[in-house]
Design a protein around this motif. Structure first.
Motif, PDB file in Angstrom:
ATOM      1  N   VAL A  13      12.745  18.582   0.536  1.00 36.59           N
ATOM      2  CA  VAL A  13      12.347  17.608   1.550  1.00 36.59           C
ATOM      3  C   VAL A  13      12.060  16.348   0.551  1.00 36.59           C
ATOM      4  O   VAL A  13      11.280  16.616  -0.238  1.00 36.59           O
ATOM      5  CB  VAL A  13      11.126  17.973   2.485  1.00 36.59           C
ATOM      6  N   LEU A  14      12.529  15.300   1.070  1.00 32.37           N
ATOM      7  CA  LEU A  14      12.167  14.115   0.133  1.00 32.37           C
ATOM      8  C   LEU A  14      11.303  13.171   1.069  1.00 32.37           C
ATOM      9  O   LEU A  14      11.278  12.877   2.169  1.00 32.37           O
ATOM     10  CB  LEU A  14      13.497  13.392  -0.101  1.00 32.37           C
ATOM     11  N   VAL A  15      10.254  12.853   0.169  1.00 34.00           N
ATOM     12  CA  VAL A  15       9.339  11.522   1.020  1.00 34.00           C
ATOM     13  C   VAL A  15       9.517  10.525  -0.067  1.00 34.00           C
ATOM     14  O   VAL A  15       9.202  10.832  -1.680  1.00 34.00           O
ATOM     15  CB  VAL A  15       7.933  12.091   1.100  1.00 34.00           C
ATOM     16  N   ALA A  16       9.792   9.285   0.077  1.00 32.57           N
ATOM     17  CA  ALA A  16       9.923   8.178  -0.966  1.00 32.57           C
ATOM     18  C   ALA A  16       9.361   6.799  -0.516  1.00 32.57           C
ATOM     19  O   ALA A  16       9.246   6.618   0.567  1.00 32.57           O
ATOM     20  CB  ALA A  16      11.475   8.245  -1.193  1.00 32.57           C
ATOM     21  N   ALA A  23       8.458  14.014  -3.848  1.00 37.41           N
ATOM     22  CA  ALA A  23       7.864  12.838  -3.504  1.00 37.41           C
ATOM     23  C   ALA A  23       8.122  11.748  -4.859  1.00 37.41           C
ATOM     24  O   ALA A  23       7.650  11.983  -5.842  1.00 37.41           O
ATOM     25  CB  ALA A  23       6.260  13.048  -3.474  1.00 37.41           C
ATOM     26  N   LEU A  24       9.031  10.758  -4.164  1.00 40.40           N
ATOM     27  CA  LEU A  24       9.541   9.820  -5.155  1.00 40.40           C
ATOM     28  C   LEU A  24       8.970   8.372  -5.089  1.00 40.40           C
ATOM     29  O   LEU A  24       8.978   7.997  -3.929  1.00 40.40           O
ATOM     30  CB  LEU A  24      11.075   9.874  -5.223  1.00 40.40           C
ATOM     31  N   ASP A  25       8.229   7.907  -6.102  1.00 36.27           N
ATOM     32  CA  ASP A  25       7.603   6.621  -5.914  1.00 36.27           C
ATOM     33  C   ASP A  25       8.867   5.306  -6.432  1.00 36.27           C
ATOM     34  O   ASP A  25       9.596   5.708  -7.314  1.00 36.27           O
ATOM     35  CB  ASP A  25       6.477   6.207  -6.970  1.00 36.27           C
ATOM     36  N   GLY A  27       0.673  -1.184   0.014  1.00 41.04           N
ATOM     37  CA  GLY A  27       0.013   0.113   0.083  1.00 41.04           C
ATOM     38  C   GLY A  27       0.770   1.225   0.069  1.00 41.04           C
ATOM     39  O   GLY A  27       0.439   2.446   0.285  1.00 41.04           O
ATOM     40  N   LYS A  28       2.233   1.321  -0.423  1.00 43.95           N
ATOM     41  CA  LYS A  28       2.898   2.336  -0.451  1.00 43.95           C
ATOM     42  C   LYS A  28       2.403   3.484  -1.260  1.00 43.95           C
ATOM     43  O   LYS A  28       2.413   4.656  -0.907  1.00 43.95           O
ATOM     44  CB  LYS A  28       4.471   1.825  -0.485  1.00 43.95           C
ATOM     45  N   THR A  29       2.111   3.114  -2.399  1.00 43.62           N
ATOM     46  CA  THR A  29       1.847   4.058  -3.512  1.00 43.62           C
ATOM     47  C   THR A  29       0.553   4.688  -3.034  1.00 43.62           C
ATOM     48  O   THR A  29       0.011   5.852  -3.275  1.00 43.62           O
ATOM     49  CB  THR A  29       1.703   3.539  -4.784  1.00 43.62           C
ATOM     50  N   MET A  30      -0.532   3.861  -2.632  1.00 41.97           N
ATOM     51  CA  MET A  30      -1.548   4.485  -2.052  1.00 41.97           C
ATOM     52  C   MET A  30      -1.425   5.426  -0.982  1.00 41.97           C
ATOM     53  O   MET A  30      -1.941   6.541  -1.106  1.00 41.97           O
ATOM     54  CB  MET A  30      -2.797   3.328  -1.457  1.00 41.97           C
ATOM     55  N   LEU A  31      -0.604   5.147   0.032  1.00 45.65           N
ATOM     56  CA  LEU A  31      -0.207   6.009   0.966  1.00 45.65           C
ATOM     57  C   LEU A  31       0.394   7.415   0.608  1.00 45.65           C
ATOM     58  O   LEU A  31       0.210   8.572   0.998  1.00 45.65           O
ATOM     59  CB  LEU A  31       0.683   5.505   2.239  1.00 45.65           C
ATOM     60  N   MET A  32       1.243   7.237  -0.440  1.00 46.18           N
ATOM     61  CA  MET A  32       1.851   8.595  -1.181  1.00 46.18           C
ATOM     62  C   MET A  32       0.928   9.253  -1.830  1.00 46.18           C
ATOM     63  O   MET A  32       1.014  10.541  -1.597  1.00 46.18           O
ATOM     64  CB  MET A  32       3.055   7.984  -2.262  1.00 46.18           C
ATOM     65  N   ASP A  33      -0.249   8.669  -2.355  1.00 50.59           N
ATOM     66  CA  ASP A  33      -1.113   9.453  -2.999  1.00 50.59           C
ATOM     67  C   ASP A  33      -1.925  10.370  -1.789  1.00 50.59           C
ATOM     68  O   ASP A  33      -2.167  11.300  -2.069  1.00 50.59           O
ATOM     69  CB  ASP A  33      -2.540   8.381  -3.588  1.00 50.59           C
ATOM     70  N   LEU A  34      -2.324   9.551  -0.646  1.00 51.98           N
ATOM     71  CA  LEU A  34      -2.933  10.329   0.106  1.00 51.98           C
ATOM     72  C   LEU A  34      -2.271  11.479   0.882  1.00 51.98           C
ATOM     73  O   LEU A  34      -2.707  12.605   1.221  1.00 51.98           O
ATOM     74  CB  LEU A  34      -3.383   9.597   1.336  1.00 51.98           C
ATOM     75  N   PHE A  35      -0.858  11.340   1.129  1.00 54.84           N
ATOM     76  CA  PHE A  35       0.177  12.250   1.385  1.00 54.84           C
ATOM     77  C   PHE A  35       0.256  13.285   0.511  1.00 54.84           C
ATOM     78  O   PHE A  35       0.158  14.557   0.926  1.00 54.84           O
ATOM     79  CB  PHE A  35       1.461  11.468   1.709  1.00 54.84           C
ATOM     80  N   HIS A  36       0.387  13.117  -0.686  1.00 54.67           N
ATOM     81  CA  HIS A  36       0.417  14.122  -1.699  1.00 54.67           C
ATOM     82  C   HIS A  36      -0.532  15.104  -1.629  1.00 54.67           C
ATOM     83  O   HIS A  36      -0.440  16.442  -1.853  1.00 54.67           O
ATOM     84  CB  HIS A  36       0.984  13.636  -3.060  1.00 54.67           C
ATOM     85  N   GLU A  37      -1.936  14.396  -1.731  1.00 53.85           N
ATOM     86  CA  GLU A  37      -3.082  15.139  -1.512  1.00 53.85           C
ATOM     87  C   GLU A  37      -2.948  16.122  -0.384  1.00 53.85           C
ATOM     88  O   GLU A  37      -3.686  17.253  -0.386  1.00 53.85           O
ATOM     89  CB  GLU A  37      -4.194  14.317  -1.704  1.00 53.85           C
ATOM     90  N   ALA A  38      -2.580  15.606   0.683  1.00 58.07           N
ATOM     91  CA  ALA A  38      -2.796  16.389   1.851  1.00 58.07           C
ATOM     92  C   ALA A  38      -1.815  17.680   2.260  1.00 58.07           C
ATOM     93  O   ALA A  38      -2.083  18.388   2.854  1.00 58.07           O
ATOM     94  CB  ALA A  38      -2.760  15.345   3.076  1.00 58.07           C
ATOM     95  N   ARG A  45       5.631  15.091  -7.666  1.00 56.74           N
ATOM     96  CA  ARG A  45       5.422  13.676  -7.373  1.00 56.74           C
ATOM     97  C   ARG A  45       5.628  13.025  -8.823  1.00 56.74           C
ATOM     98  O   ARG A  45       5.253  13.341  -9.630  1.00 56.74           O
ATOM     99  CB  ARG A  45       3.970  13.506  -6.877  1.00 56.74           C
ATOM    100  N   ILE A  46       6.713  12.072  -8.548  1.00 56.66           N
ATOM    101  CA  ILE A  46       7.311  11.334  -9.742  1.00 56.66           C
ATOM    102  C   ILE A  46       7.705  10.224  -9.353  1.00 56.66           C
ATOM    103  O   ILE A  46       8.253   9.911  -8.392  1.00 56.66           O
ATOM    104  CB  ILE A  46       8.170  12.507 -10.488  1.00 56.66           C
ATOM    105  N   HIS A  47       7.750   9.081 -10.542  1.00 62.54           N
ATOM    106  CA  HIS A  47       8.448   7.894 -10.213  1.00 62.54           C
ATOM    107  C   HIS A  47       9.832   8.252 -10.225  1.00 62.54           C
ATOM    108  O   HIS A  47      10.406   8.937 -11.041  1.00 62.54           O
ATOM    109  CB  HIS A  47       8.197   7.079 -11.663  1.00 62.54           C
ATOM    110  N   PHE A  48      10.785   7.364  -9.406  1.00 61.16           N
ATOM    111  CA  PHE A  48      12.113   7.312  -9.136  1.00 61.16           C
ATOM    112  C   PHE A  48      12.773   7.552 -10.662  1.00 61.16           C
ATOM    113  O   PHE A  48      13.816   8.336 -10.817  1.00 61.16           O
ATOM    114  CB  PHE A  48      12.732   6.267  -8.187  1.00 61.16           C
ATOM    115  N   ALA A  49      12.580   6.640 -11.475  1.00 65.55           N
ATOM    116  CA  ALA A  49      13.048   6.201 -12.683  1.00 65.55           C
ATOM    117  C   ALA A  49      12.882   7.465 -13.599  1.00 65.55           C
ATOM    118  O   ALA A  49      13.900   8.133 -14.222  1.00 65.55           O
ATOM    119  CB  ALA A  49      12.575   4.997 -13.489  1.00 65.55           C
ATOM    120  N   GLY A  50      11.852   8.091 -13.431  1.00 66.83           N
ATOM    121  CA  GLY A  50      11.377   9.420 -14.416  1.00 66.83           C
ATOM    122  C   GLY A  50      12.167  10.441 -13.795  1.00 66.83           C
ATOM    123  O   GLY A  50      12.713  11.375 -14.650  1.00 66.83           O
TER     124      GLY A  50
END
Length: 394
Positions: free
Chosen positions: A165-168, A137-139, A71-82, A90-95
């Protein structure tokens, strides 16, 4: 005032979209700490005001790691919205790393043209990123490329020094990143830099929520009729928590690739979008690195003379398979009936048929996104000498 991550999480649970998970709740608390720190007003000191500095107190980031489907991506979604911060990315690490390498290339080109003095390109790249990014925010943080490994310590030290600030999220703890990579000792300082500037939190739950969505349900739907289409729609809604999705663009060198529908780490394409259009390996690589699950509508029977279409399909399935991307399709026929051509392409397509069958298995659905690539590229040799020598500029 925007809803906290916890409030958003509990709302999804109340709507029946998710089930409360103790490990996720602990991660929610850690994410809300970052939200609170970023949202808090900060006063400059008298010295800062006198010197005209706008220095902000350091906000510790967060590195969430755990197994696939936690559920990491789902939690990142909620965090980024908040997060009530406008300068957030917000971007994928490879991108993100593709973007960094393109910026480094641009700096080098400017040096060759005499538009800027020679030097380490990391400093101007970090400055440009920090100019419009407070929160990064890196997925799916996964270091598999030596070119990435050799610059991460310098890059993030520079970003952190500028207040980014990094959240990954990642499948691996920091110490497990680039585990068997070449010249790993040159990468290890990054782990110290990361831990200095971000809390590390493990999501240790036993439930694979993504697998639970797909396990025991057909992911290769044939024939391609209204029942298959309805099942496809239900799987999409379940995996994306009811989202209809929206178009997205994936950055490539000098251009972008349009994704017709994307949401929560999943992408949905028509077969024509992927195999009738003039796409190639770079396009497919961008897709499989950006999304953990790909839906493809209406895979047809490919005529023997449609060699270009068949080759693209082979390349696409190879890319998906190599990255352990989950695949959901509607198709006119079972895998062995899609293409009947002979020769070299016919041989390659037999491998594709085998992979399409394996990609329906529970073991494949349970595998980590990017797993095969991580194992393969950890032993790859550097493409350029300067990559292996980070003490030199470049």
């Amino acid at each position: 005032m925007t809803a906290t991550v916890r409030e958003r999480y509990l709302r999804l649970a109340a709507e029946g979209v998710i089930t409360i998970d103790a490990a996720q709740e602990a991660a929610v608390q850690a994410l809300d700490r970052v939200v609170s720190d970023l949202a808090a007003p900060h006063e400059r000191s008298i010295l800062d005001r006198f010197l005209g500095r706008s220095r902000m107190p350091a906000t510790r980031g967060l590195y969430l790691h755990g197994g696939v489907g936690r559920g990491k991506t789902m939690l990142m979604d909620l965090f980024h919205e908040a997060v009530p911060v406008a300068a957030k990315r917000r971007i994928h690490f490879a991108g993100f790393m593709n973007d960094v390498h393109e910026r480094i290339h641009d700096v080098r080109e400017a040096e060759r043209r005499g538009e800027r003095p020679p030097g380490d390109p990391i400093a101007p790249v970090a400055e440009a990123i920090a100019a419009d990014t407070r929160l990064l925010a890196l997925d799916e943080f996964a270091v598999t490329d030596i070119a990435d490994a050799m610059i991460l310590s310098r890059l993030f030290q520079a970003l952190f020094s500028k207040g980014v600030v990094l959240v990954a999220t990642s499948n691996n703890a920091p110490e497990e990143l680039y585990r068997h990579g070449l010249n790993r000792q040159l990468f290890l300082p990054f782990v110290g830099v990361l831990r200095e500037h971000a809390d590390v939190h493990a999501i240790d739950g036993d439930t694979d929520h993504r697998l639970a969505m797909l396990a025991g349900r057909p992911v290769y739907l044939t024939p391609d009729d209204t029942d298959a289409a309805a099942t496809m729609d239900r799987l999409w809604r379940d995996l994306t928590r009811g989202s209809t999705g929206a178009p997205a663009d994936l950055p490539l060198k000098g251009r972008s690739l349009r994704v017709p529908c994307a949401a929560h780490g999943a992408a949905r394409f028509g077969f024509d979008d992927l195999c009738e259009a003039p796409l190639g390996p770079a396009d497919y690589l961008a897709i499989v690195r950006a999304f953990h699950t790909v839906f493809i509508d209406s895979v047809p029977v490919i005529a023997p003379l449609q060699r270009d279409v068949a080759w693209r399909f082979v390349l696409l399935i190879d890319a998906l398979y190599d990255e352990n991307v989950k695949l959901v399709v509607t198709a006119a026929t079972p895998p062995d009936g899609i293409y009947g051509g002979r020769g070299e392409l016919g041989e390659a397509f037999r491998r594709t048929v085998s992979r399409l069958v394996e990609m329906q298995s529970t073991s494949y659905l349970a595998a980590s996104h990017g797993g095969r690539r991580a194992e393969r590229h950890a032993h790859a040799r550097p493409a350029e000498a300067e990559v292996a020598q980070p003490q030199q500029s470049g």
